[in-house]
Scaffold this active site. Structure first.
Site, PDB file in Angstrom:
ATOM      1  N   ALA A 160     -24.373 -35.390 -65.900  1.00  0.00           N
ATOM      2  CA  ALA A 160     -24.288 -36.623 -66.703  1.00  0.00           C
ATOM      3  C   ALA A 160     -23.883 -37.799 -65.817  1.00  0.00           C
ATOM      4  O   ALA A 160     -24.762 -38.539 -65.324  1.00  0.00           O
ATOM      5  CB  ALA A 160     -23.311 -36.432 -67.844  1.00  0.00           C
ATOM      6  N   ARG A 161     -22.605 -37.965 -65.597  1.00  0.00           N
ATOM      7  CA  ARG A 161     -22.110 -39.039 -64.739  1.00  0.00           C
ATOM      8  C   ARG A 161     -20.916 -38.540 -63.942  1.00  0.00           C
ATOM      9  O   ARG A 161     -20.056 -37.825 -64.478  1.00  0.00           O
ATOM     10  CB  ARG A 161     -21.686 -40.258 -65.570  1.00  0.00           C
ATOM     11  CG  ARG A 161     -22.857 -41.121 -66.044  1.00  0.00           C
ATOM     12  CD  ARG A 161     -23.521 -41.870 -64.868  1.00  0.00           C
ATOM     13  NE  ARG A 161     -24.687 -42.629 -65.283  1.00  0.00           N
ATOM     14  CZ  ARG A 161     -25.959 -42.247 -65.132  1.00  0.00           C
ATOM     15  NH1 ARG A 161     -26.231 -41.064 -64.593  1.00  0.00           N
ATOM     16  NH2 ARG A 161     -26.941 -43.024 -65.498  1.00  0.00           N
ATOM     17  N   HIS A 174     -28.050 -36.700 -57.234  1.00  0.00           N
ATOM     18  CA  HIS A 174     -28.437 -37.438 -58.448  1.00  0.00           C
ATOM     19  C   HIS A 174     -29.967 -37.463 -58.641  1.00  0.00           C
ATOM     20  O   HIS A 174     -30.589 -38.523 -58.694  1.00  0.00           O
ATOM     21  CB  HIS A 174     -27.883 -38.882 -58.405  1.00  0.00           C
ATOM     22  CG  HIS A 174     -27.766 -39.489 -59.764  1.00  0.00           C
ATOM     23  ND1 HIS A 174     -26.775 -40.371 -60.104  1.00  0.00           N
ATOM     24  CD2 HIS A 174     -28.514 -39.344 -60.891  1.00  0.00           C
ATOM     25  CE1 HIS A 174     -26.926 -40.751 -61.365  1.00  0.00           C
ATOM     26  NE2 HIS A 174     -27.977 -40.140 -61.855  1.00  0.00           N
ATOM     27  N   GLU A 207     -21.123 -42.704 -55.458  1.00  0.00           N
ATOM     28  CA  GLU A 207     -22.496 -42.458 -55.008  1.00  0.00           C
ATOM     29  C   GLU A 207     -22.978 -43.665 -54.230  1.00  0.00           C
ATOM     30  O   GLU A 207     -22.666 -44.793 -54.630  1.00  0.00           O
ATOM     31  CB  GLU A 207     -23.411 -42.208 -56.213  1.00  0.00           C
ATOM     32  CG  GLU A 207     -23.108 -40.892 -56.902  1.00  0.00           C
ATOM     33  CD  GLU A 207     -24.061 -40.571 -58.053  1.00  0.00           C
ATOM     34  OE1 GLU A 207     -25.086 -41.260 -58.212  1.00  0.00           O
ATOM     35  OE2 GLU A 207     -23.792 -39.632 -58.791  1.00  0.00           O
ATOM     36  N   ASP A 266     -18.740 -33.145 -80.189  1.00  0.00           N
ATOM     37  CA  ASP A 266     -19.230 -34.526 -80.171  1.00  0.00           C
ATOM     38  C   ASP A 266     -18.751 -35.191 -81.456  1.00  0.00           C
ATOM     39  O   ASP A 266     -19.332 -35.003 -82.517  1.00  0.00           O
ATOM     40  CB  ASP A 266     -20.768 -34.560 -80.094  1.00  0.00           C
ATOM     41  CG  ASP A 266     -21.308 -35.967 -79.844  1.00  0.00           C
ATOM     42  OD1 ASP A 266     -20.663 -36.935 -80.298  1.00  0.00           O
ATOM     43  OD2 ASP A 266     -22.359 -36.090 -79.193  1.00  0.00           O
TER      44      ASP A 266
HETATM   45  P1  NAD Z   1     -26.991 -39.822 -75.484  1.00  0.00           P
HETATM   46  O1  NAD Z   1     -26.436 -41.187 -75.717  1.00  0.00           O
HETATM   47  O2  NAD Z   1     -28.218 -39.413 -76.185  1.00  0.00           O
HETATM   48  O3  NAD Z   1     -25.867 -38.749 -75.804  1.00  0.00           O
HETATM   49  C1  NAD Z   1     -24.536 -38.877 -75.439  1.00  0.00           C
HETATM   50  C2  NAD Z   1     -23.703 -38.166 -76.484  1.00  0.00           C
HETATM   51  O4  NAD Z   1     -22.351 -38.156 -76.043  1.00  0.00           O
HETATM   52  C3  NAD Z   1     -23.724 -38.859 -77.838  1.00  0.00           C
HETATM   53  O5  NAD Z   1     -24.166 -37.961 -78.846  1.00  0.00           O
HETATM   54  C4  NAD Z   1     -22.296 -39.296 -78.049  1.00  0.00           C
HETATM   55  O6  NAD Z   1     -21.899 -39.228 -79.410  1.00  0.00           O
HETATM   56  C5  NAD Z   1     -21.541 -38.312 -77.197  1.00  0.00           C
HETATM   57  N1  NAD Z   1     -20.201 -38.776 -76.821  1.00  0.00           N
HETATM   58  C6  NAD Z   1     -19.796 -40.023 -76.496  1.00  0.00           C
HETATM   59  N2  NAD Z   1     -18.492 -40.026 -76.237  1.00  0.00           N
HETATM   60  C7  NAD Z   1     -18.059 -38.753 -76.395  1.00  0.00           C
HETATM   61  C8  NAD Z   1     -16.807 -38.125 -76.273  1.00  0.00           C
HETATM   62  N3  NAD Z   1     -15.715 -38.804 -75.927  1.00  0.00           N
HETATM   63  N4  NAD Z   1     -16.728 -36.799 -76.504  1.00  0.00           N
HETATM   64  C9  NAD Z   1     -17.816 -36.073 -76.862  1.00  0.00           C
HETATM   65  N5  NAD Z   1     -19.030 -36.624 -77.008  1.00  0.00           N
HETATM   66  C10 NAD Z   1     -19.152 -37.954 -76.774  1.00  0.00           C
HETATM   67  O7  NAD Z   1     -27.152 -39.713 -73.903  1.00  0.00           O
HETATM   68  P2  NAD Z   1     -28.164 -38.765 -73.102  1.00  0.00           P
HETATM   69  O8  NAD Z   1     -29.459 -39.458 -72.933  1.00  0.00           O
HETATM   70  O9  NAD Z   1     -28.120 -37.389 -73.663  1.00  0.00           O
HETATM   71  O10 NAD Z   1     -27.447 -38.774 -71.657  1.00  0.00           O
HETATM   72  C11 NAD Z   1     -26.253 -38.041 -71.437  1.00  0.00           C
HETATM   73  C12 NAD Z   1     -25.709 -38.371 -70.057  1.00  0.00           C
HETATM   74  O11 NAD Z   1     -26.636 -37.971 -69.052  1.00  0.00           O
HETATM   75  C13 NAD Z   1     -25.442 -39.850 -69.812  1.00  0.00           C
HETATM   76  O12 NAD Z   1     -24.241 -40.000 -69.106  1.00  0.00           O
HETATM   77  C14 NAD Z   1     -26.602 -40.275 -68.921  1.00  0.00           C
HETATM   78  O13 NAD Z   1     -26.261 -41.388 -68.128  1.00  0.00           O
HETATM   79  C15 NAD Z   1     -26.772 -39.030 -68.088  1.00  0.00           C
HETATM   80  N6  NAD Z   1     -28.081 -38.889 -67.425  1.00  0.00           N
HETATM   81  C16 NAD Z   1     -28.085 -38.437 -66.145  1.00  0.00           C
HETATM   82  C17 NAD Z   1     -29.286 -38.268 -65.478  1.00  0.00           C
HETATM   83  C18 NAD Z   1     -29.295 -37.808 -64.064  1.00  0.00           C
HETATM   84  O14 NAD Z   1     -30.146 -38.242 -63.310  1.00  0.00           O
HETATM   85  N7  NAD Z   1     -28.420 -36.910 -63.680  1.00  0.00           N
HETATM   86  C19 NAD Z   1     -30.490 -38.541 -66.135  1.00  0.00           C
HETATM   87  C20 NAD Z   1     -30.447 -38.952 -67.461  1.00  0.00           C
HETATM   88  C21 NAD Z   1     -29.228 -39.138 -68.096  1.00  0.00           C
END
Ligand code: NAD
Length: 530
Positions: free
Chosen positions: A233-234, A281, A263, A172
């Site tokens: 994540a996405r 999801h 989706e 990260d």
């Molecule tokens: P967050 O913002 O706390 O953490 C994301 C991290 O990714 C950050 O620390 C950032 O520095 C890092 N990052 C950004 N670009 C990067 C790159 N190119 N390489 C490496 N690291 C990078 O987010 P979070 O709350 O931990 O959420 C993470 C993901 O989970 C998001 O995409 C969110 O949408 C997804 N999510 C999915 C669900 C689901 O229902 N499946 C639920 C909640 C969140």
């Protein structure tokens, strides 16, 4: 009695959240309010709570003359004009943390389900067959877990999987080193090195231009044979076509996917593969996550209206709650130090540079810089300046702001923040750090070393370092019944110029300042209020 601040809630949030709002504020629950009615009433409110339907646009915000915060119960803020809110100093806060535990636990479920083929074995047995041999799995214990994105969810997974005896590594590039240390995660500088060494890989980045497709054919090629992958994540962060090829060839042993490039998703060829586990999801779908959304949005509203920093403000740098706690004393100190300049000088500023030395350089310092700019502009900017718009206001006034992080220790200090403010005539320099009790201190001013906890009222005096000056100043303050709490004299060499910094209990008036300036060998004296 102080009148309660007012909040209007225009879309449904959890009952518990409404209770939090009702306890602290006058809360109007108006789920069916029309756009016209909202436009008419919005000026009465300090806060607005919405989900994704209420349009918080320029028209609404221009009428929201008392509004301090818009709370979004949920994540996406597409229905809110962030630029228009920022310009007005209105906080926009969402609730991204409310579902992090749920998403983290589902990810762990995906890792376990894959390693032991749980869904496949379940279907097998329920179809009336009994055999162990197709389902031999692998242990997580002693394996390397590679986390891409050590944010909220990534870090929850890190600590939990360490308890399983996994070696946890992460990539990260956007977070402070301190975060890796805190979660006892090995920092990997290049994504490819993580891909090469991990037995299990899980992605937890947002979906951005940079991350969409960040794991494709080339990246899969360098992974260990038999790697297992999770994406909660996405959709699309792992390219689905490349993933499909990897799974079919056996390079990738299995994958667990909660999210999908398109989706809702029905006829995806990945769903045909036995070594793929999929869910629609459901990462945030728990009872607790939904309750958390309501309570969190309500708490943020209440805190923001008390003047506290809101960690989930989307028009502020993203900062994790515990990191905010770690830097809070610096935020408070720099906001105070910011207030000094314009009370001493009238010269317009061209440039502000802040150097973060030593341990503090490992932290995310953006909020500290913003606090300084807020303090700096407050005494001179008529419009409301706050954490949200401080940088924008500085930019509009032609002030360039830069910050540097320097890992070395400055002059023996564990932490040191050096601020240089440049105007046409020269540069004004301040230095600050924290005491062992984590209280903010001014330790340098214009090259003079001092050691002062800034107080509400202060007096700055420059004088020649000759006998008698201090006594005379004390005498005048005594005559004016101004109590001196502390007094520091900084000087560079005996007989040279000196700078006095006094904490005093009351404001000094102009008459008193004039009397001080009339003392022989006093060059100037200024009273300031922090
Ligand atoms: P967050 O913002 O706390 O953490 C994301 C991290 O990714 C950050 O620390 C950032 O520095 C890092 N990052 C950004 N670009 C990067 C790159 N190119 N390489 C490496 N690291 C990078 O987010 P979070 O709350 O931990 O959420 C993470 C993901 O989970 C998001 O995409 C969110 O949408 C997804 N999510 C999915 C669900 C689901 O229902 N499946 C639920 C909640 C969140």
């Amino acid at each position: 009695m102080e009148t309660k601040k007012r909040v209007i809630i225009t879309e449904k949030i959890d009952e518990e959240g409404i209770k939090v709002l009702q306890e602290a504020l006058e809360a109007d629950v108006c789920f069916n309010i029309s756009r016209e009615e909202l436009l008419e009433k919005i000026h009465e409110y300090d806060a607005l709570v919405v989900r994704s339907v209420t349009k918080v646009d320029e028209e609404l915000l221009s009428r929201a003359t008392n509004l301090k915060i818009v709370g979004r119960a949920g994540n996406g803020v597409d229905n809110i004009d962030l630029g228009a809110a920022t310009q007005r100093g209105i906080i926009v806060a969402n609730t991204p943390e409310s579902n992090t535990m749920s998403a983290a636990e589902l990810t762990i479920g995906m890792l376990l389900a894959q390693s032991r083929n749980i869904p496949q074995a379940n279907t097998f047995l329920k179809s009336g067959k009994w055999d162990r041999s197709p389902f031999q799995g692998v242990e997580l214990y002693n394996k390397t877990l590679g986390i891409v994105g050590l944010g909220r969810i990534g870090s929850l997974i890190a600590t939990r999987m360490a308890a399983f005896g996994m070696k946890v590594i992460a990539y990260d590039p956007y977070i402070a080193d301190e975060r890796f240390e805190r979660f006892k995660v090995e920092k990997i500088e290049r994504l490819e090195d993580l891909l090469r060494t991990a037995d299990f890989i899980t992605v937890h980045t947002p979906k951005t231009k940079e991350t969409f497709g960040m794991i494709g054919e080339k990246e899969i090629e360098i992974m260990k044979d038999g790697v297992r992958i999770a994406n909660v994540a996405r959709g699309g962060i792992i390219n689905e076509k490349a993933l499909m090829e990897g799974l079919k060839s056996g390079k990738i042993a299995s994958a667990g996917l909660d999210v999908h490039e398109k989706e809702p998703c029905y006829g995806n060829p990945l769903f045909e593969l036995d070594n793929v586990i999929v869910t629609p999801h459901i990462g945030a779908d728990t009872k607790e996550a939904q309750e958390n959304v309501g309570i969190t949005v309500a708490q943020q509203i209440v805190n923001a209206l008390k003047g506290e920093i809101v960690p989930n403000a989307v028009n502020l740098p993203a900062i994790h709650r515990d990191e905010l706690m770690a830097i809070r004393p610096y935020i408070e100190l720099l906001e105070k130090l910011g207030k000094i300049y314009y009370q001493l000088y009238q010269e317009p500023i061209e440039f502000v540079n802040i150097d973060y030395w030593g341990n503090i350089a490992a932290q995310d310092v953006e909020m500290i810089t913003i606090a300084f700019i807020k303090g700096l502009l407050e005494p001179v900017v008529e419009d409301k300046v706050n954490y949200i718009n401080a940088k924008l206001v500085a930019e509009q006034r032609g002030i360039r702001v830069e910050q540097q992080k320097i890992k070395e220790h400055y002059d023996g200090y564990m932490d040191f923040i050096e601020i240089k403010i440049r105007n046409k005539k020269g540069t004004f320099v301040l230095g600050g750090n924290l005491s062992s009790k984590r209280q903010g201190k001014l330790v340098k001013i214009q090259g003079y070393e001092v050691d002062v906890n800034p107080s509400d009222y202060m007096l700055f005096i420059q004088n020649m370092d000759v006998p008698g000056v201090i006594g005379n100043i004390g005498k005048i303050l005594g005559q004016e019944h101004i109590n001196v709490a502390t007094m520091q004299v900084g000087r560079n060499a005996k007989g040279d110029m000196a700078m006095m910094v006094l904490n005093i209990d009351d404001e000094v008036n102009q008459e008193t300042l004039r009397k001080i300036m009339d003392i022989e060998n006093v060059l100037w004296a200024k009273g300031i209020k922090l």
